[in-house]
Motif scaffolding. Structure first.
Motif, PDB file in Angstrom:
ATOM      1  N   GLY A  90      -6.144  -0.975  -5.918  1.00 21.60           N
ATOM      2  CA  GLY A  90      -5.122  -1.112  -6.945  1.00 21.60           C
ATOM      3  C   GLY A  90      -4.612   0.261  -7.342  1.00 21.60           C
ATOM      4  N   PRO A  91      -3.740   0.296  -8.358  1.00 20.07           N
ATOM      5  CA  PRO A  91      -3.206   1.575  -8.818  1.00 20.07           C
ATOM      6  C   PRO A  91      -4.320   2.412  -9.447  1.00 20.07           C
ATOM      7  CG  PRO A  91      -2.549  -0.216 -10.294  1.00 20.07           C
ATOM      8  CD  PRO A  91      -3.239  -0.846  -9.128  1.00 20.07           C
ATOM      9  N   LEU A  98       0.815  -1.224   0.000  1.00 19.47           N
ATOM     10  CA  LEU A  98       0.000   0.000   0.000  1.00 19.47           C
ATOM     11  C   LEU A  98       0.846   1.270   0.000  1.00 19.47           C
ATOM     12  CD1 LEU A  98      -2.855  -1.031   2.463  1.00 19.47           C
ATOM     13  CD2 LEU A  98      -2.923  -0.996  -0.030  1.00 19.47           C
ATOM     14  N   ARG A  99       2.116   1.131   0.301  1.00 17.78           N
ATOM     15  CA  ARG A  99       3.027   2.281   0.180  1.00 17.78           C
ATOM     16  C   ARG A  99       3.153   2.713  -1.276  1.00 17.78           C
ATOM     17  NH1 ARG A  99       6.566   2.948   4.691  1.00 17.78           N
ATOM     18  NH2 ARG A  99       6.676   1.154   6.055  1.00 17.78           N
ATOM     19  N   ARG A 100       2.865   1.772  -2.193  1.00 20.97           N
ATOM     20  CA  ARG A 100       3.049   2.067  -3.617  1.00 20.97           C
ATOM     21  C   ARG A 100       1.729   2.390  -4.330  1.00 20.97           C
ATOM     22  NH1 ARG A 100       6.034  -2.498  -2.490  1.00 20.97           N
ATOM     23  NH2 ARG A 100       4.753  -3.857  -3.774  1.00 20.97           N
ATOM     24  N   ILE A 101       0.709   2.679  -3.543  1.00 21.61           N
ATOM     25  CA  ILE A 101      -0.588   3.089  -4.088  1.00 21.61           C
ATOM     26  C   ILE A 101      -0.928   4.437  -3.437  1.00 21.61           C
ATOM     27  CG2 ILE A 101      -3.033   2.505  -4.333  1.00 21.61           C
ATOM     28  CD1 ILE A 101      -1.534   0.245  -5.502  1.00 21.61           C
ATOM     29  N   ASP A 132       0.950  -2.312  -9.129  1.00 24.85           N
ATOM     30  CA  ASP A 132       1.002  -1.122  -8.284  1.00 24.85           C
ATOM     31  C   ASP A 132       1.284   0.082  -9.177  1.00 24.85           C
ATOM     32  OD1 ASP A 132       3.740  -1.125  -8.774  1.00 24.85           O
ATOM     33  OD2 ASP A 132       4.173  -2.254  -6.949  1.00 24.85           O
ATOM     34  N   GLU A 133       1.336   1.245  -8.581  1.00 26.91           N
ATOM     35  CA  GLU A 133       1.480   2.439  -9.425  1.00 26.91           C
ATOM     36  C   GLU A 133       2.854   2.521 -10.079  1.00 26.91           C
ATOM     37  OE1 GLU A 133      -0.080   5.802  -7.172  1.00 26.91           O
ATOM     38  OE2 GLU A 133      -2.060   4.891  -7.236  1.00 26.91           O
TER      39      GLU A 133
END
Ligand code: NI
Length: 429
Positions: A103-104, A37-40, A285-286
């Motif tokens: 998700g992204p 979730l750090r990457r969203i 992820d993003e």
């Protein structure tokens, strides 16, 4: 179970500190699914409008957990007998994990591919994941119970309400966090006061009558945030560009023209084919999506390349706000856009910001959402909009205007492809 010497704390810009006192919560935070979730980003493409809006779903999820923890402690401290104490840990786990399936750029992906983040949250909680293993260690039934709270089917409604309702830990955190990170000051409301005036009452959460003004303040903040941040026209524009990138990439893939997609990692391929599983969904992820955009920007398909460049370099669509919708004029505009060399399927979008999930507040019959009740001295309940003029005036508001998004060139004055009548219409008032 890990050795648990003492409580853990996270420094947080909104709540100052986030306290972890249960080993299971600490273990959940350390799973790879939660770390993802750090990457969203929490607010998708809002960073184009508010450059501070880079905060992640990781920080929001910790914040929701912290608010749930504080509410539960308040209930327990006060000895409220209507709070089922045995549900505390379940409630905190569900609060922490409520967005695990995002998700992204979720809202754009969900619109194009019909994936729903809540369903993914449940699949992740119940599937073969680290999160699932941590929950099962608490109790074999725990994954199913957490999933039921997230999907709002859990029989103890008060637990669901605490995580997701019209006055819940999720909203209480994101309003403050989004206001803080965007730098606007109208999303602020007095969280401490709200936490003091909510009560468990016959299986649900209500507000002490004297706390009405605190709730008014919270709902007014929501109202301001919707119109000033969440529905900001530039943010909507970036979401339209995003949606069209996904739609175009999928159309290319469906046409069997894979060569024009120079980069197609397995998670995206499966997304296009509608056969994502938990493992590949978690790999989306993003970072991955934006790597694809960078490479697609140099691909052979002109539309996809142009849309990706628009996203990467923030050359978003411009918008016009006509006073009324006119199908005939819209059709003529579509024709003009085609003559200008743009495919209107990807370069013309009518937008009307009225997302039901973004309702400021709904009072009753008009909604599936449970209203907010005030608890009177005599023990009776009143629905808040019956007594609050402020809440009544913002309930179910759906004003707003149609906006038409097109490439900037179309709106340039004197564009030879746009008739005088269409230009006049686009100008609005
Ligand atoms: Ni949330």
């Amino acid at each position: 179970m890990a050795v648990w010497p003492e409580e853990k704390v996270f420094k947080d810009p909104v709540h100052k500190y986030i306290y972890v006192q249960e080993p299971a919560i600490w273990d959940l935070i350390n799973t790879k699914e939660f770390q993802r979730l750090r990457r969203i980003r929490q607010l998708g493409a809002s960073f184009f409008t508010f450059h501070g809006a880079e905060h992640s779903r990781f920080s929001h999820s910790l914040g929701v957990y912290e608010i749930a923890r504080k509410i539960i402690h308040q209930f327990e401290r006060n000895g409220f007998s209507d709070w089922p104490r045995e549900e505390g840990l379940l409630c905190m786990c569900a609060a922490l994990l409520h967005d695990i399936g995002h998700g992204p750029f979720s809202h754009s992906i969900e619109t194009v591919f019909g994936e729903h983040h809540e369903a993914w949250s449940c699949r992740i909680v119940q599937g073969d994941t680290e999160v699932n293993r941590v929950l099962r260690r608490i109790d074999p039934s725990f994954p199913d119970r957490v999933a039921a709270v997230i999907c709002k089917t859990y029989p103890q409604e008060i637990v669901v309400s605490l995580v997701s309702s019209q006055l819940d830990a999720d909203r209480m955190d994101y309003l403050l966090r989004d206001a803080y990170c965007t730098g606007v000051n109208y999303g602020m409301y007095d969280l401490e006061r709200i936490l003091r005036v909510i009560r468990p009452h016959r299986g649900d959460i209500v507000v002490k009558e004297s706390g009405m003004h605190a709730v008014e303040d919270y709902l007014t903040s929501r109202y301001q945030m919707y119109w000033q941040v969440y529905f900001h026209p530039v943010t909507r524009s970036s979401e339209i560009v995003l949606r069209n990138i996904f739609a175009r990439a999928k159309a290319i893939y469906d046409a069997g023209d894979g060569e024009t997609l120079p980069f197609l990692p397995e998670p995206l391929r499966r997304l296009f084919e509608g056969r994502l599983d938990v493992e590949h969904y978690l790999a989306l992820d993003e970072a991955l999506v934006q790597a694809a955009f960078s490479l697609w920007a140099n691909g052979k398909d002109e539309i996809l390349s142009d849309l990706c460049k628009r996203f990467l370099h923030r050359k978003l669509f411009q918008y016009a706000t006509p006073t009324r919708m006119d199908e005939a004029l819209l059709e003529r505009l579509r024709e003009s856009i085609r003559r200008e060399g743009y495919d209107p399927d990807y370069y013309l979008q009518v937008d009307f910001p009225k997302d039901l999930s973004y309702d400021v507040y709904r009072s009753g019959a008009a909604s599936r959402k449970k209203p907010i009740y005030l608890l009177k001295h005599d023990g009776g309940l009143t629905e808040i909009s019956e007594v609050s003029d402020i809440v009544r005036s913002i309930s179910g508001t759906q004003y707003g205007r149609h906006r038409i998004y097109v490439p900037e060139r179309i709106l340039e004055p004197g564009n030879p492809y746009i008739t005088a009548e269409t230009a006049e219409w686009l100008k609005g008032e």
